[in-house]
Design an enzyme around this catalytic site. Sequence first.
Site, PDB file in Angstrom:
ATOM      1  N   ASP A   1       0.819  -1.210   0.000  1.00 36.57           N
ATOM      2  CA  ASP A   1       0.000   0.000   0.000  1.00 36.57           C
ATOM      3  C   ASP A   1       0.857   1.267   0.000  1.00 36.57           C
ATOM      4  OD1 ASP A   1      -2.420   1.314  -0.062  1.00 36.57           O
ATOM      5  OD2 ASP A   1      -2.606   1.407   2.116  1.00 36.57           O
TER       6      ASP A   1
ATOM      7  N   HIS B   1       2.277   3.838  -8.916  1.00 34.73           N
ATOM      8  CA  HIS B   1       2.087   2.395  -9.167  1.00 34.73           C
ATOM      9  C   HIS B   1       3.271   1.820  -9.936  1.00 34.73           C
ATOM     10  CE1 HIS B   1      -1.837   2.298  -7.456  1.00 34.73           C
ATOM     11  NE2 HIS B   1      -2.371   3.137  -8.324  1.00 34.73           N
TER      12      HIS B   1
ATOM     13  N   LEU C   1      10.640 -20.537  -5.459  1.00 35.43           N
ATOM     14  CA  LEU C   1       9.740 -19.603  -4.766  1.00 35.43           C
ATOM     15  C   LEU C   1       8.393 -19.635  -5.470  1.00 35.43           C
ATOM     16  CD1 LEU C   1       9.130 -17.114  -2.854  1.00 35.43           C
ATOM     17  CD2 LEU C   1       9.897 -15.676  -4.750  1.00 35.43           C
TER      18      LEU C   1
HETATM   19  C1  IPE Z   1      -5.375  -2.677  -0.175  1.00 35.46           C
HETATM   20  O1  IPE Z   1      -5.066  -1.354  -0.326  1.00 35.46           O
HETATM   21  C2  IPE Z   1      -5.399  -3.361  -1.504  1.00 35.46           C
HETATM   22  C3  IPE Z   1      -4.115  -3.516  -2.150  1.00 35.46           C
HETATM   23  C4  IPE Z   1      -2.948  -3.188  -1.691  1.00 35.46           C
HETATM   24  C5  IPE Z   1      -4.176  -4.148  -3.441  1.00 35.46           C
HETATM   25  P1  IPE Z   1      -6.209  -0.239  -0.447  1.00 35.46           P
HETATM   26  O2  IPE Z   1      -5.523   1.049  -0.598  1.00 35.46           O
HETATM   27  O3  IPE Z   1      -7.178  -0.626  -1.495  1.00 35.46           O
HETATM   28  O4  IPE Z   1      -6.941  -0.343   0.971  1.00 35.46           O
HETATM   29  P2  IPE Z   1      -7.909   0.685   1.676  1.00 35.46           P
HETATM   30  O5  IPE Z   1      -8.994   1.003   0.707  1.00 35.46           O
HETATM   31  O6  IPE Z   1      -7.106   1.884   2.037  1.00 35.46           O
HETATM   32  O7  IPE Z   1      -8.393  -0.035   2.890  1.00 35.46           O
HETATM   33  C1  IPE Z   2      -1.778   0.140  -3.268  1.00 35.51           C
HETATM   34  O1  IPE Z   2      -1.467   1.478  -3.337  1.00 35.51           O
HETATM   35  C2  IPE Z   2      -1.812  -0.498  -4.604  1.00 35.51           C
HETATM   36  C3  IPE Z   2      -3.164  -0.828  -5.088  1.00 35.51           C
HETATM   37  C4  IPE Z   2      -4.268  -0.774  -4.417  1.00 35.51           C
HETATM   38  C5  IPE Z   2      -3.226  -1.245  -6.465  1.00 35.51           C
HETATM   39  P1  IPE Z   2      -2.623   2.560  -3.333  1.00 35.51           P
HETATM   40  O2  IPE Z   2      -3.001   2.860  -4.728  1.00 35.51           O
HETATM   41  O3  IPE Z   2      -3.739   2.131  -2.458  1.00 35.51           O
HETATM   42  O4  IPE Z   2      -1.872   3.793  -2.713  1.00 35.51           O
HETATM   43  P2  IPE Z   2      -2.451   4.814  -1.670  1.00 35.51           P
HETATM   44  O5  IPE Z   2      -2.843   4.042  -0.468  1.00 35.51           O
HETATM   45  O6  IPE Z   2      -3.642   5.463  -2.322  1.00 35.51           O
HETATM   46  O7  IPE Z   2      -1.340   5.738  -1.426  1.00 35.51           O
HETATM   47 MG    MG Z   3      -4.132   2.444  -0.470  1.00 34.62          MG
END
Ligand code: IPE
Ligand code: IPE
Ligand code: MG
Length: 225
Positions: A12, A29, A123
């Site tokens: 995240d 990303h 792995l």
């Molecule tokens: C969780 O992250 C999903 C992934 C890392 C793929 P999110 O950014 O979607 O989670 P929330 O919405 O903050 O809980």
């Molecule tokens: C997690 O990073 C990756 C995915 C959910 C694909 P985020 O896109 O949720 O990044 P933040 O949390 O908004 O910074």
């Molecule tokens: Mg996020």
Amino acid sequence: MNPINHVAIIMDGNGRWGIKHKKSRNLGHRAGLNTVERIIKSTIKKKIKHLTLYAFSTENWKRPQNEIKFLFKLLDSFIDQKINEFNKNNIKLKIIGNINVFNKKLKKKLLKSEKLTKNNNRLQVNLALNYGSKSELINAFKILNKNKLIINIKNIEKNLYTSNIPDPDILIRTGSTNRLSNFLLWQLAYSEIFFEKKLWPDFKEGDYNKIIKKFRKTKRNYGNI
Ligand code: IPE
Ligand code: IPE
Ligand code: MG
């Protein structure tokens, strides 16, 4: 010293990283993919057999179309660029989640990649795509119900996407948010959880090593004393 069979990661913080660097969420990303490669290499070095990466949740469809599109394009080209290298490095790719809703071409590519790498054993990288723990559990219960099987731990686990994968010993979530976001709710019952402040693109091997070191020294009770 605790053995480690499986590390699961909620990657995240990509979007915030992109904004913080005065770029776009999408560039965040892309930067996150470099961390994916680093962490895969490091997991191999540590001789850990399973790495599960949360890449797209069942709730991530709520995001703006342009971001969703970008994420899937990134996934598509990542597979194109890396699958042969994965294979050469004896890495097995497994997808967990419902990929039936993906476009035909991508679905085919993912299934082909799984097939190509299925006998590899250095792995196993479990990539969570359109993954949601609640729908995974409902799906398992439906199968048991349909086949008139009794509801017990063994039967439930056999019908999760993660059947044949040991439960994670360690869960890491980067991005300084302390929640599970519908990830592996069943499988994480006794995992050690590490919430990491750094955003995913900033997460380095040294941060990973620190977590592993701390985990090794943790006393795992499983309800015992
Ligand atoms: C969780 O992250 C999903 C992934 C890392 C793929 P999110 O950014 O979607 O989670 P929330 O919405 O903050 O809980
Ligand atoms: C997690 O990073 C990756 C995915 C959910 C694909 P985020 O896109 O949720 O990044 P933040 O949390 O908004 O910074
Ligand atoms: Mg996020």
